[in-house]
Motif scaffolding. Structure first.
Motif, PDB file in Angstrom:
ATOM      1  N   ASP A  90       0.850  -1.199   0.000  1.00 35.57           N
ATOM      2  CA  ASP A  90       0.000   0.000   0.000  1.00 35.57           C
ATOM      3  C   ASP A  90       0.886   1.251   0.000  1.00 35.57           C
ATOM      4  N   PRO A  91       1.171   1.820  -1.195  1.00 37.23           N
ATOM      5  CA  PRO A  91       2.088   2.956  -1.283  1.00 37.23           C
ATOM      6  C   PRO A  91       1.704   4.134  -0.385  1.00 37.23           C
ATOM      7  N   ALA A  92       0.398   4.392  -0.234  1.00 39.16           N
ATOM      8  CA  ALA A  92      -0.010   5.567   0.565  1.00 39.16           C
ATOM      9  C   ALA A  92       0.439   5.418   2.015  1.00 39.16           C
ATOM     10  N   ALA A 108      11.498  -4.228   6.538  1.00 38.11           N
ATOM     11  CA  ALA A 108      10.264  -5.026   6.503  1.00 38.11           C
ATOM     12  C   ALA A 108      10.233  -5.940   5.292  1.00 38.11           C
ATOM     13  N   SER A 109      10.069  -7.210   5.534  1.00 34.79           N
ATOM     14  CA  SER A 109       9.990  -8.205   4.469  1.00 34.79           C
ATOM     15  C   SER A 109       9.540  -9.489   5.133  1.00 34.79           C
ATOM     16  N   LYS A 129       7.791  -5.898  -4.567  1.00 35.24           N
ATOM     17  CA  LYS A 129       6.950  -4.702  -4.758  1.00 35.24           C
ATOM     18  C   LYS A 129       7.063  -3.788  -3.534  1.00 35.24           C
ATOM     19  N   GLY A 130       7.182  -4.406  -2.338  1.00 36.26           N
ATOM     20  CA  GLY A 130       7.341  -3.616  -1.111  1.00 36.26           C
ATOM     21  C   GLY A 130       8.600  -2.769  -1.166  1.00 36.26           C
ATOM     22  N   ALA A 192      14.345  -8.915  -4.568  1.00 37.19           N
ATOM     23  CA  ALA A 192      14.129  -7.595  -3.948  1.00 37.19           C
ATOM     24  C   ALA A 192      15.408  -6.760  -4.015  1.00 37.19           C
ATOM     25  N   GLU A 193      16.547  -7.386  -3.721  1.00 30.26           N
ATOM     26  CA  GLU A 193      17.798  -6.603  -3.751  1.00 30.26           C
ATOM     27  C   GLU A 193      18.115  -6.157  -5.181  1.00 30.26           C
TER      28      GLU A 193
END
Ligand SMILES: NC(=O)c1ccc[n+]([C@@H]2O[C@H](COP(=O)([O-])OP(=O)(O)OC[C@H]3O[C@@H](n4cnc5c(N)ncnc54)[C@H](OP(=O)(O)O)[C@@H]3O)[C@@H](O)[C@H]2O)c1
Length: 346
Positions: A90-92, A108-109, A129-130, A192-193
């Protein structure tokens, strides 16, 4: 102690995150710490207690939140600790947590190493995406530097790395191998990296990465995370060898400090392997058995990580920045003492 800038720590209530928040507050930073469920735990407990005890529940519920250990930290008062609820997808929510921060530590992951049913939803999406959502928010908020917590799981498993060369920051986990063998946590950390490096390059964002080994030591949150659970299971007699997950251990306080070192030293760049030594799980287990003969620690074959070259001081980049790693023995002592004193194990 002089008051410093505001920084955001995603995953601030987790095992490493709690130590990082504590050290940052101790250094005078204002910390925006994010948690996944700021209120829901309270509401659940509140509903349960209300059913049982009526009015008194409100006071008790506030004491039982997953942020209690953060609120109790020295420096948390006087608005130097601000808590935000985020969802990595959730980008917001992420924007709100990062707004006003000069630096970001992205920890956070999801840390799920077994029983993964839906890898995309449970691990890959929140990790990749996070990370991109956090970096995008950092870029848009004008953040100066982002420290991304990757892992040795973005370094191993790497079956094609030369057998006679010690693994270092140039080594990358083989994602195809992970997918073929359904080893999803290393796949999530590696993708992710890689996404973080690509974003940094394309958008001119200052990103630096820490790649911790298996993190152990004193536990601040009320529950134990996946790496402390490995030690817990070992003390209980579990003989799992973690062939694709282990490369060495590191003290949780050293990991938190490594994040601050690479944040504060503008000369720090790239990846930073963060382990006390490169060792096999068998080395770690036999040290635990030697120190704590009262537990039923199983015996392992000498090499539990086939092909992994042992190395005494592999984290050269962090040592050059001033890092002094706790020894494996100290890591084990601090971790077991914490498990015992908090009654996780007896
Ligand atoms: N422990 C190790 O051995 C080790 C080694 C190398 C790298 N790392 C990395 O270090 C970081 C922290 O891990 P840890 O060991 O401290 O484990 P942890 O205690 O489980 O912390 C993970 C944190 O991520 C948050 N999180 C997970 N999914 C989320 C989501 N969808 N939205 C928002 N927040 C989410 C969790 O929030 P809640 O607590 O609010 O649920 C938690 O604070 C992770 O990136 C992990 O991959 C850990």
């Amino acid at each position: 102690m002089s008051e410093k800038e505001s920084v955001c720590v995603t995953g601030g209530s987790g095992f490493i995150g709690s130590w990082l928040v504590r050290l940052l507050l101790g250094r005078g930073y204002t910390v925006h710490a994010t948690v996944k469920n700021l209120a829901s735990n309270w509401i659940l407990i509140l509903l349960e207690l209300e059913r049982e005890f009526g009015d008194r529940a409100v006071l008790w519920a506030e004491d039982e939140g997953e942020t209690k250990h953060l609120r109790a930290m020295e420096g948390a008062e006087a608005s130097r600790l601000r808590l935000f609820q985020i969802d990595l997808l959730d980008p917001a929510s992420i924007h709100a947590a990062i707004r006003g921060a000069v630096g970001v530590f992205h920890l956070a992951s999801p840390c799920i190493v077994d029983r993964v049913h839906d890898p995309e939803r449970e691990l890959l999406d929140p990790a990749v995406k996070g990370t991109l959502n956090v970096l995008r928010a950092a870029k848009e908020s004008g953040v100066k530097r982002v420290v991304v917590t990757s892992s040795i799981s973005a370094i191993v498993p790497s079956p094609s790395w030369p057998a006679d060369v010690v693994k270092d920051e140039n080594c990358w986990t083989d994602v195809d191998y992970c997918k073929q063998n359904e080893i999803w946590y290393p796949a999530s950390k590696t993708l992710a990296e890689k996404a973080a490096w690509e974003f940094a390059k394309e958008n001119g964002l200052d990103v630096v990465v820490v790649n911790p080994g298996t993190v152990m030591g004193p536990v601040i949150p009320p529950s134990i995370n996946a790496s402390m659970a490995m030690l817990f299971r070992l003390l209980e007699g579990c003989s799992e060898e973690y062939a694709n997950f282990y490369m060495g251990s590191v003290h949780v306080k050293d990991v938190a400090l490594a994040h601050i070192l690479v944040y504060e030293n503008t000369s720090a760049s790239g990846r930073h392997l963060c382990v006390e030594s490169i060792a096999h799980w068998s080395d770690f287990a036999s040290k635990v058995a030697e120190l704590y003969p009262e537990y039923k620690v199983p015996r392992f074959p000498k090499d539990t990580q086939p092909g992994l070259l042992r190395a005494q001081y592999p984290s050269k980049k962090l040592i050059e920045l001033g890092m002094e790693f706790h020894s494996m023995e100290q890591i084990i002592k601090d971790a077991v003492e914490s498990l015992e004193s908090k009654d996780f194990i007896s």
